[in-house]
Design an enzyme around this catalytic site. Structure first.
Site, PDB file in Angstrom:
ATOM      1  N   GLU A   1      95.593  81.056  50.064  1.00 13.50           N
ATOM      2  CA  GLU A   1      96.384  80.533  48.755  1.00 13.50           C
ATOM      3  C   GLU A   1      97.677  79.848  49.504  1.00 13.50           C
ATOM      4  O   GLU A   1      98.320  78.680  48.990  1.00 13.50           O
ATOM      5  CB  GLU A   1      96.587  81.344  47.613  1.00 13.50           C
ATOM      6  CG  GLU A   1      95.050  81.489  46.936  1.00 13.50           C
ATOM      7  CD  GLU A   1      94.890  83.010  46.345  1.00 13.50           C
ATOM      8  OE1 GLU A   1      96.001  83.742  46.109  1.00 13.50           O
ATOM      9  OE2 GLU A   1      93.794  83.026  45.945  1.00 13.50           O
TER      10      GLU A   1
ATOM     11  N   LYS B   1      98.725  88.906  43.641  1.00 15.80           N
ATOM     12  CA  LYS B   1      98.943  87.643  43.615  1.00 15.80           C
ATOM     13  C   LYS B   1     100.064  87.214  42.533  1.00 15.80           C
ATOM     14  O   LYS B   1     100.673  88.040  42.228  1.00 15.80           O
ATOM     15  CB  LYS B   1      97.738  86.754  43.395  1.00 15.80           C
ATOM     16  CG  LYS B   1      96.391  87.227  44.082  1.00 15.80           C
ATOM     17  CD  LYS B   1      95.197  86.137  44.169  1.00 15.80           C
ATOM     18  CE  LYS B   1      94.181  86.699  45.116  1.00 15.80           C
ATOM     19  NZ  LYS B   1      93.075  85.911  45.292  1.00 15.80           N
TER      20      LYS B   1
ATOM     21  N   HIS C   1      98.004  84.011  53.804  1.00 15.10           N
ATOM     22  CA  HIS C   1      96.823  84.121  52.752  1.00 15.10           C
ATOM     23  C   HIS C   1      96.312  82.615  52.630  1.00 15.10           C
ATOM     24  O   HIS C   1      97.191  81.675  52.478  1.00 15.10           O
ATOM     25  CB  HIS C   1      97.318  84.633  51.201  1.00 15.10           C
ATOM     26  CG  HIS C   1      96.127  85.009  50.373  1.00 15.10           C
ATOM     27  ND1 HIS C   1      95.493  83.900  49.568  1.00 15.10           N
ATOM     28  CD2 HIS C   1      95.299  86.075  50.091  1.00 15.10           C
ATOM     29  CE1 HIS C   1      94.577  84.431  48.980  1.00 15.10           C
ATOM     30  NE2 HIS C   1      94.725  85.593  49.252  1.00 15.10           N
TER      31      HIS C   1
ATOM     32  N   GLY D   1      87.946  85.360  45.059  1.00 14.50           N
ATOM     33  CA  GLY D   1      87.689  84.970  43.696  1.00 14.50           C
ATOM     34  C   GLY D   1      86.512  84.374  42.945  1.00 14.50           C
ATOM     35  O   GLY D   1      86.582  83.965  41.750  1.00 14.50           O
TER      36      GLY D   1
ATOM     37  N   SER E   1      86.323  89.124  46.912  1.00 10.68           N
ATOM     38  CA  SER E   1      85.473  89.517  46.091  1.00 10.68           C
ATOM     39  C   SER E   1      84.914  90.979  46.294  1.00 10.68           C
ATOM     40  O   SER E   1      83.724  91.326  45.950  1.00 10.68           O
ATOM     41  CB  SER E   1      84.068  88.556  45.901  1.00 10.68           C
ATOM     42  OG  SER E   1      84.588  87.227  45.454  1.00 10.68           O
TER      43      SER E   1
ATOM     44  N   GLU F   1      89.329  86.800  55.368  1.00  9.10           N
ATOM     45  CA  GLU F   1      89.065  86.321  53.930  1.00  9.10           C
ATOM     46  C   GLU F   1      88.372  84.938  53.967  1.00  9.10           C
ATOM     47  O   GLU F   1      88.921  83.967  53.948  1.00  9.10           O
ATOM     48  CB  GLU F   1      90.464  86.045  53.194  1.00  9.10           C
ATOM     49  CG  GLU F   1      91.015  87.766  53.143  1.00  9.10           C
ATOM     50  CD  GLU F   1      91.816  87.908  51.817  1.00  9.10           C
ATOM     51  OE1 GLU F   1      91.531  88.901  51.010  1.00  9.10           O
ATOM     52  OE2 GLU F   1      92.762  87.220  51.580  1.00  9.10           O
TER      53      GLU F   1
ATOM     54  N   ASN G   1      96.177  93.152  46.624  1.00  8.53           N
ATOM     55  CA  ASN G   1      96.833  91.733  46.274  1.00  8.53           C
ATOM     56  C   ASN G   1      96.817  91.333  44.885  1.00  8.53           C
ATOM     57  O   ASN G   1      95.788  90.889  44.272  1.00  8.53           O
ATOM     58  CB  ASN G   1      96.181  90.787  47.283  1.00  8.53           C
ATOM     59  CG  ASN G   1      96.870  89.523  47.209  1.00  8.53           C
ATOM     60  OD1 ASN G   1      98.272  89.398  46.474  1.00  8.53           O
ATOM     61  ND2 ASN G   1      96.335  88.599  47.707  1.00  8.53           N
TER      62      ASN G   1
END
Ligand code: PGA
Length: 250
Positions: free
Chosen positions: A99, A13, A97, A173, A212, A167, A11
């Site tokens: 985000e 992003k 996601h 991250g 991660s 996730e 991904n």
């Protein structure tokens, strides 16, 4: 649907210009020389989908996009439909996601509608769920991810190829990852929720772990119970690291 093979998806992003395509080419060249056990995909910004498709022509790497609108087309400035992603060459799409959930307030009902749109366009959706650190500390992880899964996965997924991605928001991250026991506990609960919701189709679809994933932890994570692959952010922008993760599933 090939549930026997793990699915490992990068991904990117909102990262990646023309210059990043050489990383994708390096992944494809390595897989051409030595095929991997895993199915491999790269979900890139919409601006790169067509170029990635050209760069990967004839390769086993599957091209994907990130997010899609629920409508086919319309007055939605700045948005991209599932049909547009498909038209540009995408076959996968990452949806819901954290985000998107966190930055744009996307909830589970919208996730389900976006998933239906992806299916309408013939894309293979990867639907993300995961708890925040506060939710984990309150002991609410399984309740949260079960509810997200039950509501975010539409009935239309029955008989279709898709993946769920677990996730944990606090692992994305950050370099932090859950223990293998925590991953197995979450994936077990997700499998149960998927079967309740979708019957046999909920049994067949892979559950990816994301957050991660790095070369150093990939083998352990990929061999954990009910882990059917990985959704890889940062490490997927670097061919060497992404390949090491892919090879960890061999
Ligand atoms: P990360 O991102 O691998 O950089 O933690 C994972 C993701 O957000 O899909």
């Amino acid at each position: 649907m090939d549930s026997a093979r793990p699915l490992i998806v990068g991904n990117w992003k909102m990262f990646g210009l023309e210059s990043a395509l050489k990383q994708a080419r390096a992944v494809a060249e390595s897989l051409a020389r030595q095929p991997a056990r895993a199915r491999v995909g790269l979900c890139v910004p919409a601006t790169l989908i067509e170029r990635l498709g050209r760069a990967l022509a004839g390769s086993a790497v599957i091209v994907g996009g990130q997010d899609n609108h629920v409508e086919i087309e319309g007055p939605f400035t700045g948005d991209v439909s599932a049909e547009m992603l498909e038209d540009a060459g995408a076959r996968l799409v990452v949806l819901a996601h954290s985000e998107r959930r966190g930055c744009y307030g996307e909830g589970d009902e919208l996730a389900a509608r976006k998933t239906e749109a992806a299916l309408r366009a013939g894309l293979e959706p990867i639907v993300c769920v995961g708890e925040t650190l506060a939710e984990r500390q309150l002991g609410r992880t399984l309740e949260i991810i079960t509810r997200q899964t039950t509501v975010s996965l539409p009935e239309a997924l029955k008989g279709r190829a898709f993946a769920l991605a677990y996730e944990p928001v606090w692992a994305i991250g950050t370099g932090l990852t859950p223990t293998l026991d925590q991953i197995e506990e979450a994936h077990g609960a997700l499998r149960h929720a998927m079967v309740e919701r979708l019957g046999d189709s909920g049994l067949a679809a892979p559950i990816l772990y994301g957050g991660s994933v790095k070369p150093a932890n990939a083998a352990d994570i990929l061999h954990a119970r009910e882990v059917g692959g990985a959704l890889v952010g940062g490490a997927s922008l670097n061919a060497e690291e992404f390949l090491a993760i892919i090879r960890a599933a061999d």
